[in-house]
Design an enzyme around this catalytic site. Sequence first.
Site, PDB file in Angstrom:
ATOM      1  CB  SER A 118       9.353  -1.637 -13.892  1.00  6.48           C
ATOM      2  OG  SER A 118      10.605  -0.972 -13.789  1.00  6.48           O
ATOM      3  CG  ASP A 125       4.736  -1.962 -14.557  1.00  4.29           C
ATOM      4  OD1 ASP A 125       3.712  -2.505 -15.002  1.00  4.29           O
ATOM      5  OD2 ASP A 125       5.455  -1.186 -15.229  1.00  4.29           O
ATOM      6  CG  HIS A 144       0.810  -2.755 -19.454  1.00  2.00           C
ATOM      7  ND1 HIS A 144       1.881  -2.898 -18.626  1.00  2.00           N
ATOM      8  CD2 HIS A 144      -0.266  -3.212 -18.760  1.00  2.00           C
ATOM      9  CE1 HIS A 144       1.491  -3.433 -17.487  1.00  2.00           C
ATOM     10  NE2 HIS A 144       0.177  -3.637 -17.537  1.00  2.00           N
ATOM     11  CB  SER A 180       4.393   6.792 -23.486  1.00  2.00           C
ATOM     12  OG  SER A 180       4.697   6.746 -22.105  1.00  2.00           O
ATOM     13  CB  ILE A 209       2.223   7.149 -18.543  1.00  2.00           C
ATOM     14  CG1 ILE A 209       0.885   7.140 -19.301  1.00  2.00           C
ATOM     15  CG2 ILE A 209       3.157   8.224 -19.129  1.00  2.00           C
ATOM     16  CD1 ILE A 209      -0.142   8.038 -18.731  1.00  2.00           C
ATOM     17  CG  ASP A 210       8.521   3.954 -17.505  1.00  2.00           C
ATOM     18  OD1 ASP A 210       9.100   5.022 -17.221  1.00  2.00           O
ATOM     19  OD2 ASP A 210       9.031   2.847 -17.279  1.00  2.00           O
TER      20      ASP A 210
HETATM   21  P1  13P Z   1       5.242   3.170 -22.043  1.00  2.00           P
HETATM   22  O1  13P Z   1       6.575   2.633 -22.436  1.00  2.00           O
HETATM   23  O2  13P Z   1       4.399   3.422 -23.243  1.00  2.00           O
HETATM   24  O3  13P Z   1       5.338   4.379 -21.181  1.00  2.00           O
HETATM   25  O4  13P Z   1       4.486   2.034 -21.185  1.00  2.00           O
HETATM   26  C1  13P Z   1       4.797   1.834 -19.834  1.00  2.00           C
HETATM   27  C2  13P Z   1       4.194   0.603 -19.271  1.00  2.00           C
HETATM   28  O5  13P Z   1       3.359  -0.047 -19.844  1.00  2.00           O
HETATM   29  C3  13P Z   1       4.641   0.204 -17.924  1.00  2.00           C
HETATM   30  O6  13P Z   1       4.105  -1.009 -17.537  1.00  2.00           O
HETATM   31  O1  G3H Z   2       6.624  -1.900 -18.659  1.00  2.00           O
HETATM   32  C1  G3H Z   2       7.709  -1.403 -18.858  1.00  2.00           C
HETATM   33  C2  G3H Z   2       8.149  -0.238 -18.075  1.00  2.00           C
HETATM   34  O2  G3H Z   2       8.310   0.875 -18.894  1.00  2.00           O
HETATM   35  C3  G3H Z   2       9.346  -0.545 -17.244  1.00  2.00           C
HETATM   36  O3  G3H Z   2      10.519  -0.637 -17.913  1.00  2.00           O
HETATM   37  O4  G3H Z   2      11.845  -2.436 -16.719  1.00  2.00           O
HETATM   38  O5  G3H Z   2      12.954  -0.630 -18.100  1.00  2.00           O
HETATM   39  O6  G3H Z   2      11.905  -0.092 -15.905  1.00  2.00           O
HETATM   40  P1  G3H Z   2      11.889  -0.991 -17.117  1.00  2.00           P
HETATM   41 ZN    ZN Z   3       3.870  -2.450 -19.127  1.00  2.00          ZN
END
Ligand code: 13P
Ligand code: G3H
Ligand code: ZN
Length: 331
Positions: A57, A94, A233, A236, A277-278
């Site tokens: 990301s 991402d 997206h 989670s 999934i993040d």
């Molecule tokens: P979550 O925050 O639900 O894990 O989604 C992650 C995501 O969409 C990254 O692009």
């Molecule tokens: O799409 C969102 C992801 O969870 C990335 O988040 O920019 O904080 O790394 P981030």
């Molecule tokens: Zn996302």
Amino acid sequence: MSVSYQELGFVNTREMFTKAFAGGYAVPAYNFNNMEQLQAIINGCGRSNSPVILQISSGARKYADQTLLRYLAEGAVAMARKAGYQNPIALHLDHGNSLELCISCIESGFSSVMIDGSHLPYEENVALTRKVVEYAHGFDVTVEGELGVLSGIEDDVIAARSIYTDPDLVEDFVKRTGVDSLAISIGTSHGAYKFKPAQCSRNEKGILVPPPLRFDILTEIEQRIPGFAIVLHGSSSVLPEYVEIINRYGGKLEAAVGIPAEQLRQAAKSAVCKINIDSDGRLVMTAMIRKIFAEQPQEFDPRKYLGPAREELTKMIMEKNETVLGSAGRG
Ligand code: 13P
Ligand code: G3H
Ligand code: ZN
């Protein structure tokens, strides 16, 4: 110096999605920001023989540097092959927000990019996405576009409220942009607080149950663009067992609610070919680290808490691939 993803051992997402569509499962796209997360993703997906999309990301790029993350990912492929894992691995940008960023990722060896023009007026989203596709396809890099807006707050992904994807627009968008996959908004959102408690009911155990995803919109979209790969997206589950550990050991995650596993399973059986999934990975690592800090306060070697966090994340990934995405054994 530019390098192609083929030289680095990555694949684009085209064949992954064709197989996922036909097989009724979704390819996991896990975000990583550091070595331990990446090792867990590689080992979790390698051990479960699942195809995998490694996601970077813009928050990750800011935190750890795009070049360093790219080299880590290159090393991860070597590590996977040395361990005997033969599963396909894609390296994906991402939420890319500009043509220039997508070009820089493609030149440094990414096999797939997302151009997120979902916050732009429709015609601007089409024009920007089209430009990225024209460039990316010249290198056989696949492109994910987005229509509809997800709510939720992360470092770099911010929207106050979700706007569901309009099924009337998807055919036009896909045709005019030439994207390879489409992220849609059907009720998921980024982060650990996907729903306000007022939107949820409580089950017999007192646990908050969120409103269901808008499968009616997904079905309409599938009818408008049959056979086309859809991306979810914000998927989670905000796993309650890890939220509980975090709170038990001094954390304060109140009313954190995610997408129930059964709904993700249902989505994975449909045209949804990629699930992002993040947050679940963040929760697992935080839970393990908090537990170790509380139980072993004398510990100060990062390997002693990052190691167990990495192991638990590997287990969570294997479990998700097996029981939620259905991608285990499809590598
Ligand atoms: P979550 O925050 O639900 O894990 O989604 C992650 C995501 O969409 C990254 O692009
Ligand atoms: O799409 C969102 C992801 O969870 C990335 O988040 O920019 O904080 O790394 P981030
Ligand atoms: Zn996302």
